[in-house]
Design a protein around this motif. Structure first.
Motif, PDB file in Angstrom:
ATOM      1  N   ALA A 257      30.896  43.027  43.716  1.00 15.98           N
ATOM      2  CA  ALA A 257      30.766  41.561  43.781  1.00 15.98           C
ATOM      3  C   ALA A 257      30.002  41.132  45.026  1.00 15.98           C
ATOM      4  O   ALA A 257      29.255  40.146  44.997  1.00 15.98           O
ATOM      5  CB  ALA A 257      32.151  40.917  43.752  1.00 15.98           C
ATOM      6  N   TYR A 322      33.694  36.678  41.249  1.00 13.35           N
ATOM      7  CA  TYR A 322      32.939  36.890  40.019  1.00 13.35           C
ATOM      8  C   TYR A 322      32.908  35.612  39.182  1.00 13.35           C
ATOM      9  O   TYR A 322      33.822  34.783  39.253  1.00 13.35           O
ATOM     10  CB  TYR A 322      33.578  37.986  39.163  1.00 13.35           C
ATOM     11  CG  TYR A 322      33.367  39.398  39.634  1.00 13.35           C
ATOM     12  CD1 TYR A 322      32.328  40.183  39.135  1.00 13.35           C
ATOM     13  CD2 TYR A 322      34.228  39.978  40.557  1.00 13.35           C
ATOM     14  CE1 TYR A 322      32.150  41.493  39.550  1.00 13.35           C
ATOM     15  CE2 TYR A 322      34.062  41.291  40.985  1.00 13.35           C
ATOM     16  CZ  TYR A 322      33.019  42.043  40.467  1.00 13.35           C
ATOM     17  OH  TYR A 322      32.849  43.337  40.877  1.00 13.35           O
ATOM     18  N   GLN A 362      24.943  41.489  40.027  1.00 13.47           N
ATOM     19  CA  GLN A 362      25.626  40.405  40.736  1.00 13.47           C
ATOM     20  C   GLN A 362      24.657  39.635  41.629  1.00 13.47           C
ATOM     21  O   GLN A 362      24.721  38.413  41.748  1.00 13.47           O
ATOM     22  CB  GLN A 362      26.781  40.986  41.575  1.00 13.47           C
ATOM     23  CG  GLN A 362      27.936  41.513  40.740  1.00 13.47           C
ATOM     24  CD  GLN A 362      28.529  40.449  39.847  1.00 13.47           C
ATOM     25  OE1 GLN A 362      28.799  39.336  40.285  1.00 13.47           O
ATOM     26  NE2 GLN A 362      28.730  40.767  38.582  1.00 13.47           N
TER      27      GLN A 362
END
Length: 536
Positions: A257, A322, A362
């Motif tokens: 993340a 997230y 990400q």
């Protein structure tokens, strides 16, 4: 000192009351036995270790017991004792995998023609019945449909789809459910209380999760852990199974993340040096991603999560890093990694590739969200102006999205090849179809934009030029899609290229309807789709 008996055999349920988490089956069968209305053939189906064969054995004892108690066998009469010892000739257990031919079924039919020796019923229990051949099933049909009144059949299978419909229609079917982790953990603690070892709550929960709904698997794992230590703790379970543990899983998810590939790869290397199973670690990551997905979707229902209560706050902290689409994409990538690991020679490398891709995704997604937010705000302003004045307000295009370090080799402009000298440098890619096929496996939703495309290589400048005939390509093909296309090309062609594209012009009357609608909308001042200046 007698021979050691495995826990799953020692603690096998002896009555319907002892069977865990299948009340919809045990209640029905017990009522049938008490009322004397049992069927001539039953089919028990479900995943492994859920109690199918155990239930069949209890049924065989109960229908023949001399002193049944509320539909359960008494376990004290000579019939129950001999049945438990396996010396009762009227209860016959058959393995469908090793007795799957026509000749075996003929022998079974001959056996069924004789009256029971000591019992009221002859009960045939056929385990893994789906392994029987088509000829054997056909030989069974007449006997199952019209058996002697003293004969009963109980079939058990883990693969119900392999059992012919002609057999299914002649049986009463009962579906055994996967046993919930809480029920398995409760049974584990009950057994530990009556054995010579202890099990912590965390260890019982971990064993229950790892057993994937099967009680037999859970008790086999408990047996393995008890051999290591008389006090079974969470660390004992992780040592016995070779799992990495939630601490490592949470660290990798947090690193992905935060786009910290280095930290994630260091932990994978540490686990590899400790001989941890990479496939099982990938599966652990997918299980926690599932928990993140459920936490994002139903944050107020913690009962859906397969975690310990003390892990909930950590999971919430990771979930805040997230977005839901990011979690779903990560879960899909890790599950695909697990599938590839079954065939891969280097499982560690497969996992490392996936984790690096998660970190890149990400980073890409954070830019996508910001760009999308800007577009939505611009559209809202334009719609508000239209509603107020009936005249759209032209808005400046959103700022060009910054390229990430991971995708910096992907250009954001067309390569126009006008000079003949330049064109001569490009060589057609003969196996472009193989590249497109691989790209379809990676990104099927976007691969259709490249239908009827061709590709050329400029070796001196390391350029891959894709000539596209779909006018929507420029709007719908994202930068993340370009990275995947280059990945596919590298796997087939063996070289990492820089990507350029060229959209071939179409005749006016061949313009797709969707393109016409977009052009009309833009002529009215309404921005639509993905703008060209967002890049490839």
């Amino acid at each position: 000192m007698g021979a050691y008996e495995a826990l799953y055999r020692k603690w096998r349920p002896q009555s319907f009351e002892d069977i865990v988490a299948q009340p919809h089956i045990t209640k029905t069968v017990r009522n049938q036995i008490m009322r004397g209305k049992t069927a001539h053939a039953y089919l028990f189906t479900g995943s492994r270790g859920t109690g199918k064969t155990t239930c069949a054995r209890i049924f065989a004892k109960a229908v023949n017991c001399l002193n049944p108690k509320n539909g359960d066998p008494c376990l004290e009469c000579e019939i129950c004792r001999d049945a438990e010892a396996g010396t009762l000739t009227d209860i016959i257990e058959i393995d469908g995998a090793s007795n799957n031919g026509v000749d075996e079924v003929r022998n079974l039919r001959e056996n069924a023609s004789f009256l029971p020796v000591r019992c009221k019923y002859k009960v045939f229990i056929i385990d893994e019945v789906h392994m029987m051949s088509a000829g054997a099933f056909n030989a069974l049909l007449k006997m199952i449909e019209e058996p002697p009144e003293y004969v009963k059949f109980v079939f058990a299978t883990t693969e119900i789809h392999k059992v012919p419909a002609t057999i299914l229609s002649r049986c009463q079917r009962f579906d055994f459910r996967r046993i919930l982790p809480a029920d398995i953990a409760g049974r584990i603690r009950y057994i530990a209380d009556n054995e010579q070892f202890t099990v912590s709550e965390a260890a019982a929960h971990r064993i229950a999760v790892l057993s994937d709904g099967g009680m037999r698997d859970a008790l086999s794992l408990l047996d393995q852990c008890a051999a290591i230590s008389d006090a079974v703790e969470l660390a004992t379970v992780e040592e016995a199974v070779g799992v990495a543990g939630t601490e490592s899983v949470f660290l990798v998810l947090r690193a992905a993340a935060e786009k910290n590939a280095s930290a994630a790869l260091e932990r994978i290397d540490l686990l590899y040096q400790q001989s941890k199973d990479m496939t099982r670690f990938a599966d652990e990551i997918s299980q926690q991603l599932r928990n993140l997905m459920l936490l994002k979707t139903a944050p107020d229902d913690a009962s859906l999560l397969d975690i310990m209560p003390e892990e909930l706050e950590q999971l919430k902290a990771i979930a805040s890093l997230y977005s839901l689409p990011g979690i779903i994409n990560a879960l899909s990538a890790v599950r695909q990694c697990c599938d590839r690991m079954t065939r891969a020679g280097n499982r560690r490398m497969e996992l490392e590739m996936t984790i690096i891709r998660l970190c890149a995704d990400q980073q890409q997604q954070s830019g996508d969200i910001k760009a999308m937010t800007n577009r939505i705000a611009a559209l809202e302003q334009q719609l508000a102006a239209i509603q107020a004045n009936g005249v759209p307000v032209q808005q400046a295009p959103p700022p060009r999205r910054q390229q990430s370090a991971v995708t910096k080799n992907v250009p954001t402009q067309n390569l126009q090849v006008d000079a003949k000298t330049d064109e001569k440098q490009f060589v057609a890619v003969k196996n472009w179809a193989a590249v497109l096929e691989r790209f379809f496996d990676i990104n099927p939703a976007v691969a259709g934009l490249l239908n009827n495309s061709t590709a050329y290589i400029y070796a001196e400048k390391n350029i891959l030029l894709v000539c596209v005939r779909n006018m929507l390509f420029r709007r719908l093909f994202k930068q993340s899609d370009a990275v995947m296309l280059l990945d596919a090309a590298e796997q087939i062609l063996g070289t990492r290229y820089q990507l350029r594209y060229k959209v071939l012009e179409q005749e006016a009357d061949q313009t797709p309807p969707a393109e016409i609608l977009m052009q009309r909308a833009q002529s009215d001042g309404i921005r639509t789709g993905i703008q060209e200046d967002a890049g490839v």
